[in-house]
Design a protein around this motif. Sequence first.
Motif, PDB file in Angstrom:
ATOM      1  N   UNK A   1       0.849  -1.191   0.000  1.00  0.00           N
ATOM      2  CA  UNK A   1       0.000   0.000   0.000  1.00  0.00           C
ATOM      3  C   UNK A   1       0.888   1.245   0.000  1.00  0.00           C
ATOM      4  N   UNK A   2       0.730   2.062  -1.006  1.00  0.00           N
ATOM      5  CA  UNK A   2       1.556   3.256  -1.163  1.00  0.00           C
ATOM      6  C   UNK A   2       0.902   4.472  -0.517  1.00  0.00           C
ATOM      7  N   UNK A   3       1.729   5.312   0.073  1.00  0.00           N
ATOM      8  CA  UNK A   3       1.266   6.559   0.666  1.00  0.00           C
ATOM      9  C   UNK A   3       1.447   7.719  -0.300  1.00  0.00           C
ATOM     10  N   UNK A   4       2.245   7.492  -1.350  1.00  0.00           N
ATOM     11  CA  UNK A   4       2.453   8.502  -2.393  1.00  0.00           C
ATOM     12  C   UNK A   4       2.673   7.775  -3.711  1.00  0.00           C
ATOM     13  N   UNK A   5       1.877   8.117  -4.692  1.00  0.00           N
ATOM     14  CA  UNK A   5       2.022   7.541  -6.030  1.00  0.00           C
ATOM     15  C   UNK A   5       3.299   8.085  -6.670  1.00  0.00           C
ATOM     16  N   UNK A   6       3.809   7.444  -7.723  1.00  0.00           N
ATOM     17  CA  UNK A   6       5.017   7.958  -8.387  1.00  0.00           C
ATOM     18  C   UNK A   6       4.829   9.396  -8.858  1.00  0.00           C
ATOM     19  N   UNK A   7       5.820  10.203  -8.583  1.00  0.00           N
ATOM     20  CA  UNK A   7       5.788  11.608  -8.980  1.00  0.00           C
ATOM     21  C   UNK A   7       7.184  11.998  -9.469  1.00  0.00           C
ATOM     22  N   UNK A   8       7.217  12.824 -10.478  1.00  0.00           N
ATOM     23  CA  UNK A   8       8.498  13.279 -11.014  1.00  0.00           C
ATOM     24  C   UNK A   8       8.869  14.587 -10.334  1.00  0.00           C
ATOM     25  N   UNK A   9      10.052  14.615  -9.734  1.00  0.00           N
ATOM     26  CA  UNK A   9      10.561  15.830  -9.090  1.00  0.00           C
ATOM     27  C   UNK A   9      12.050  15.672  -8.854  1.00  0.00           C
ATOM     28  N   UNK A  10      12.727  16.769  -8.724  1.00  0.00           N
ATOM     29  CA  UNK A  10      14.166  16.798  -8.480  1.00  0.00           C
ATOM     30  C   UNK A  10      14.939  16.000  -9.536  1.00  0.00           C
ATOM     31  N   UNK A  11      14.386  15.896 -10.731  1.00  0.00           N
ATOM     32  CA  UNK A  11      15.065  15.169 -11.795  1.00  0.00           C
ATOM     33  C   UNK A  11      14.958  13.665 -11.689  1.00  0.00           C
ATOM     34  N   UNK A  12      14.078  13.161 -10.852  1.00  0.00           N
ATOM     35  CA  UNK A  12      13.887  11.720 -10.697  1.00  0.00           C
ATOM     36  C   UNK A  12      12.403  11.441 -10.469  1.00  0.00           C
ATOM     37  N   UNK A  13      12.064  10.164 -10.390  1.00  0.00           N
ATOM     38  CA  UNK A  13      10.698   9.751 -10.074  1.00  0.00           C
ATOM     39  C   UNK A  13      10.757   8.996  -8.761  1.00  0.00           C
ATOM     40  N   UNK A  14       9.837   9.311  -7.839  1.00  0.00           N
ATOM     41  CA  UNK A  14       9.815   8.592  -6.571  1.00  0.00           C
ATOM     42  C   UNK A  14       8.385   8.329  -6.132  1.00  0.00           C
ATOM     43  N   UNK A  15       8.237   7.337  -5.242  1.00  0.00           N
ATOM     44  CA  UNK A  15       6.958   6.966  -4.643  1.00  0.00           C
ATOM     45  C   UNK A  15       7.249   6.560  -3.200  1.00  0.00           C
ATOM     46  N   UNK A  16       6.228   6.531  -2.354  1.00  0.00           N
ATOM     47  CA  UNK A  16       6.421   6.214  -0.936  1.00  0.00           C
ATOM     48  C   UNK A  16       5.458   5.136  -0.476  1.00  0.00           C
ATOM     49  N   UNK A  17       5.939   4.305   0.472  1.00  0.00           N
ATOM     50  CA  UNK A  17       5.096   3.305   1.115  1.00  0.00           C
ATOM     51  C   UNK A  17       5.633   3.066   2.516  1.00  0.00           C
ATOM     52  N   UNK A  18       4.855   2.333   3.313  1.00  0.00           N
ATOM     53  CA  UNK A  18       5.281   1.955   4.665  1.00  0.00           C
ATOM     54  C   UNK A  18       5.177   0.451   4.825  1.00  0.00           C
ATOM     55  N   UNK A  19       6.037  -0.084   5.683  1.00  0.00           N
ATOM     56  CA  UNK A  19       5.922  -1.508   6.011  1.00  0.00           C
ATOM     57  C   UNK A  19       4.833  -1.672   7.071  1.00  0.00           C
TER      58      UNK A  19
END
Length: 133
Positions: free
Chosen positions: A104-122
Amino acid sequence: MTQGVQVAGLYVRDQDEALQFYVEKLGFRVHTDVRNGDYRWLTVQHPEQPDFQLGLFRPQAPMVDDATARALQEAVAKGAMPPLVLAVEDCRAAHAEMRGRGVEFTQEPIERYGAVDASFRDPSGNGWKLVQR
Protein backbone atom coordinates in the motif's frame (compact mmCIF):
# COMPACT_ATOMS: atom_id res chain seq x y z
CA MET A 1 41.82 -2.62 6.80
CA THR A 2 38.52 -3.14 4.96
CA GLN A 3 35.34 -1.85 6.58
CA GLY A 4 31.74 -1.43 5.58
CA VAL A 5 28.22 -1.53 6.89
CA GLN A 6 26.98 -5.12 6.91
CA VAL A 7 23.66 -4.83 8.77
CA ALA A 8 21.30 -1.90 9.26
CA GLY A 9 18.32 -2.53 11.51
CA LEU A 10 14.69 -1.53 11.61
CA TYR A 11 12.41 -1.79 14.58
CA VAL A 12 9.31 -3.82 13.80
CA ARG A 13 6.32 -4.65 16.00
CA ASP A 14 6.02 -8.26 14.80
CA GLN A 15 8.94 -10.09 13.23
CA ASP A 16 6.82 -12.73 11.49
CA GLU A 17 4.62 -10.06 9.93
CA ALA A 18 7.69 -8.07 8.86
CA LEU A 19 9.36 -11.17 7.43
CA GLN A 20 6.30 -11.98 5.36
CA PHE A 21 6.12 -8.40 4.04
CA TYR A 22 9.80 -8.09 3.13
CA VAL A 23 9.99 -11.54 1.49
CA GLU A 24 6.60 -11.87 -0.19
CA LYS A 25 5.89 -8.26 -1.12
CA LEU A 26 9.33 -6.70 -1.60
CA GLY A 27 11.21 -9.74 -2.87
CA PHE A 28 13.92 -9.87 -0.20
CA ARG A 29 15.22 -13.24 1.01
CA VAL A 30 15.98 -14.50 4.51
CA HIS A 31 19.64 -14.31 5.47
CA THR A 32 19.62 -15.16 9.18
CA ASP A 33 16.84 -16.25 11.52
CA VAL A 34 18.09 -17.45 14.91
CA ARG A 35 16.68 -17.31 18.41
CA ASN A 36 18.25 -17.01 21.83
CA GLY A 37 15.42 -17.32 24.33
CA ASP A 38 12.96 -14.52 23.59
CA TYR A 39 15.48 -12.65 21.43
CA ARG A 40 15.41 -13.25 17.67
CA TRP A 41 18.12 -12.11 15.24
CA LEU A 42 16.29 -11.83 11.91
CA THR A 43 17.89 -10.36 8.79
CA VAL A 44 16.86 -10.23 5.14
CA GLN A 45 18.75 -9.31 1.98
CA HIS A 46 17.82 -7.72 -1.27
CA PRO A 47 18.71 -10.26 -3.99
CA GLU A 48 20.96 -7.75 -5.74
CA GLN A 49 22.89 -6.79 -2.56
CA PRO A 50 24.37 -9.99 -1.12
CA ASP A 51 26.83 -8.14 1.15
CA PHE A 52 24.18 -6.12 2.99
CA GLN A 53 21.53 -7.26 5.46
CA LEU A 54 18.46 -5.47 6.74
CA GLY A 55 17.73 -6.42 10.34
CA LEU A 56 14.09 -6.78 11.38
CA PHE A 57 14.32 -6.34 15.14
CA ARG A 58 11.80 -5.93 17.94
CA PRO A 59 12.72 -3.22 20.44
CA GLN A 60 13.27 -5.37 23.51
CA ALA A 61 15.84 -6.47 26.06
CA PRO A 62 18.80 -6.76 25.86
CA MET A 63 18.82 -3.70 23.54
CA VAL A 64 16.36 -1.51 25.48
CA ASP A 65 14.18 -1.54 28.60
CA ASP A 66 10.38 -2.02 28.42
CA ALA A 67 9.48 1.70 28.56
CA THR A 68 11.93 2.53 25.76
CA ALA A 69 10.63 -0.42 23.71
CA ARG A 70 7.07 0.92 23.96
CA ALA A 71 8.18 4.44 23.02
CA LEU A 72 10.11 3.14 20.00
CA GLN A 73 7.16 1.04 18.81
CA GLU A 74 4.87 4.09 19.05
CA ALA A 75 7.35 6.29 17.15
CA VAL A 76 7.76 3.76 14.35
CA ALA A 77 3.97 3.27 14.05
CA LYS A 78 3.53 7.04 13.61
CA GLY A 79 6.09 7.13 10.79
CA ALA A 80 8.51 9.17 12.90
CA MET A 81 11.63 7.39 11.67
CA PRO A 82 13.45 8.66 8.56
CA PRO A 83 12.53 6.80 5.38
CA LEU A 84 14.72 4.18 3.81
CA VAL A 85 15.39 4.34 0.08
CA LEU A 86 14.97 1.48 -2.36
CA ALA A 87 16.70 2.34 -5.65
CA VAL A 88 14.90 1.01 -8.74
CA GLU A 89 15.48 1.21 -12.48
CA ASP A 90 11.89 2.27 -13.25
CA CYS A 91 9.82 3.69 -10.40
CA ARG A 92 6.48 3.43 -12.15
CA ALA A 93 7.05 -0.22 -13.13
CA ALA A 94 8.31 -1.12 -9.62
CA HIS A 95 5.31 0.68 -8.11
CA ALA A 96 2.89 -1.31 -10.31
CA GLU A 97 4.61 -4.62 -9.51
CA MET A 98 4.73 -3.97 -5.76
CA ARG A 99 1.17 -2.70 -5.69
CA GLY A 100 0.15 -5.94 -7.44
CA ARG A 101 1.76 -7.84 -4.54
CA GLY A 102 -0.29 -5.85 -2.02
CA VAL A 103 2.07 -3.03 -1.01
CA GLU A 104 0.00 0.00 0.00
CA PHE A 105 1.56 3.26 -1.16
CA THR A 106 1.27 6.56 0.67
CA GLN A 107 2.45 8.50 -2.39
CA GLU A 108 2.02 7.54 -6.03
CA PRO A 109 5.02 7.96 -8.39
CA ILE A 110 5.79 11.61 -8.98
CA GLU A 111 8.50 13.28 -11.01
CA ARG A 112 10.56 15.83 -9.09
CA TYR A 113 14.17 16.80 -8.48
CA GLY A 114 15.07 15.17 -11.79
CA ALA A 115 13.89 11.72 -10.70
CA VAL A 116 10.70 9.75 -10.07
CA ASP A 117 9.82 8.59 -6.57
CA ALA A 118 6.96 6.97 -4.64
CA SER A 119 6.42 6.21 -0.94
CA PHE A 120 5.10 3.31 1.12
CA ARG A 121 5.28 1.96 4.67
CA ASP A 122 5.92 -1.51 6.01
CA PRO A 123 3.38 -3.08 8.41
CA SER A 124 5.19 -1.54 11.42
CA GLY A 125 5.08 2.00 9.98
CA ASN A 126 8.66 2.27 8.68
CA GLY A 127 8.70 4.64 5.71
CA TRP A 128 10.24 3.75 2.38
CA LYS A 129 10.92 5.74 -0.78
CA LEU A 130 11.17 4.08 -4.19
CA VAL A 131 13.59 6.25 -6.13
CA GLN A 132 14.34 5.81 -9.80
CA ARG A 133 18.09 5.76 -10.38
